[in-house]
Design a protein around this motif. Structure first.
Motif, PDB file in Angstrom:
ATOM      1  N   THR A  44       0.868  -1.183   0.000  1.00 16.22           N
ATOM      2  CA  THR A  44       0.000   0.000   0.000  1.00 16.22           C
ATOM      3  C   THR A  44       0.898   1.223   0.000  1.00 16.22           C
ATOM      4  O   THR A  44       1.712   1.402   0.898  1.00 16.22           O
ATOM      5  CB  THR A  44      -0.907   0.033   1.247  1.00 16.22           C
ATOM      6  N   VAL A  45       0.766   2.025  -1.046  1.00 13.70           N
ATOM      7  CA  VAL A  45       1.493   3.291  -1.116  1.00 13.70           C
ATOM      8  C   VAL A  45       0.659   4.304  -0.346  1.00 13.70           C
ATOM      9  O   VAL A  45      -0.488   4.578  -0.705  1.00 13.70           O
ATOM     10  CB  VAL A  45       1.696   3.731  -2.580  1.00 13.70           C
ATOM     11  N   THR A  46       1.217   4.834   0.728  1.00 13.31           N
ATOM     12  CA  THR A  46       0.461   5.745   1.586  1.00 13.31           C
ATOM     13  C   THR A  46       0.694   7.212   1.261  1.00 13.31           C
ATOM     14  O   THR A  46      -0.159   8.047   1.553  1.00 13.31           O
ATOM     15  CB  THR A  46       0.794   5.499   3.068  1.00 13.31           C
ATOM     16  N   ASP A  47       1.841   7.514   0.651  1.00 12.48           N
ATOM     17  CA  ASP A  47       2.143   8.906   0.316  1.00 12.48           C
ATOM     18  C   ASP A  47       3.321   8.937  -0.645  1.00 12.48           C
ATOM     19  O   ASP A  47       4.141   8.017  -0.666  1.00 12.48           O
ATOM     20  CB  ASP A  47       2.487   9.695   1.589  1.00 12.48           C
ATOM     21  N   VAL A  48       3.387   9.993  -1.414  1.00  8.86           N
ATOM     22  CA  VAL A  48       4.529  10.231  -2.296  1.00  8.86           C
ATOM     23  C   VAL A  48       4.917  11.686  -2.130  1.00  8.86           C
ATOM     24  O   VAL A  48       4.081  12.586  -2.275  1.00  8.86           O
ATOM     25  CB  VAL A  48       4.184   9.942  -3.777  1.00  8.86           C
ATOM     26  N   ARG A  49       6.176  11.905  -1.788  1.00  4.13           N
ATOM     27  CA  ARG A  49       6.700  13.267  -1.669  1.00  4.13           C
ATOM     28  C   ARG A  49       7.964  13.343  -2.503  1.00  4.13           C
ATOM     29  O   ARG A  49       9.004  12.825  -2.104  1.00  4.13           O
ATOM     30  CB  ARG A  49       7.007  13.603  -0.215  1.00  4.13           C
ATOM     31  N   GLY A  50       7.838  13.971  -3.653  1.00  7.14           N
ATOM     32  CA  GLY A  50       8.985  14.048  -4.560  1.00  7.14           C
ATOM     33  C   GLY A  50       9.375  12.664  -5.038  1.00  7.14           C
ATOM     34  O   GLY A  50       8.564  11.950  -5.623  1.00  7.14           O
ATOM     35  N   ASN A  51      10.615  12.273  -4.747  1.00  3.49           N
ATOM     36  CA  ASN A  51      11.085  10.949  -5.163  1.00  3.49           C
ATOM     37  C   ASN A  51      11.048   9.932  -4.017  1.00  3.49           C
ATOM     38  O   ASN A  51      11.633   8.862  -4.124  1.00  3.49           O
ATOM     39  CB  ASN A  51      12.491  11.042  -5.763  1.00  3.49           C
TER      40      ASN A  51
END
Length: 160
Positions: A115-122
């Motif tokens: 589960t991808v919970t967040d993406v911040r930049g890379n």
């Protein structure tokens, strides 16, 4: 004769489920129609819809290239395609020991649910549930750093 109809329906269901590759987590309708015997007449019930569903594999709140890289990595692991996982950055996050040690590290892992919970930049933040071959589940949370389309680093902590 009723047992024969049920057997035929079961075989049709198994055959139909094996024919397609549904998108993980998406219910796929399969229509089951029992076949009538050729030597006698039996009542054939109306077709029914059965949903065949694979376990959810990936959930991403944002469609980014960094998240897609992490998802592709776990997709390769789940397919037991360790060469692809290695080339997607497994070689960078393996911690030494080479390819054989890396592959052997997944010997007791049956399936990963990411589960991808967040993406911040890379940086991609995830929760990972790794089902083991003995039926137990190990849960991890943390992040992966993506650079140039491959995993460049990871910081994962076992939570369960």
């Amino acid at each position: 004769m009723k047992a024969a109809g049920i057997l035929v329906a079961a075989l049709v269901l198994v055959g139909a489920a094996a024919c397609g590759v549904p998108v993980a987590g998406t219910p796929v309708p399969v229509t089951v129609t029992p076949q009538a015997a050729t030597t006698s007449v039996i009542a054939v019930p109306a077709p029914q819809t059965v949903y065949v569903q694979q376990p959810p594999v990936y959930v991403a709140p944002v469609d980014t290239s960094a998240a897609q890289t992490v998802i592709a990595y776990y997709d390769a692991l789940n397919r037991r395609d360790f060469a692809t996982a290695w080339s997607l950055g497994g070689s960078r996050i393996a911690g030494g020991g080479g390819y054989t040690k890396y592959v052997n590290g997944f010997a007791t892992t049956s399936w990963d649910t990411l589960t991808v919970t967040d993406v911040r930049g890379n940086t991609v933040y995830v929760v990972l549930s790794a089902v083991q071959t003995d039926g137990s589940t190990r849960v991890f949370s943390g992040s992966y750093t993506v650079s140039g389309g491959v995993l460049a680093g990871s910081h994962m902590t076992r939570t369960k």
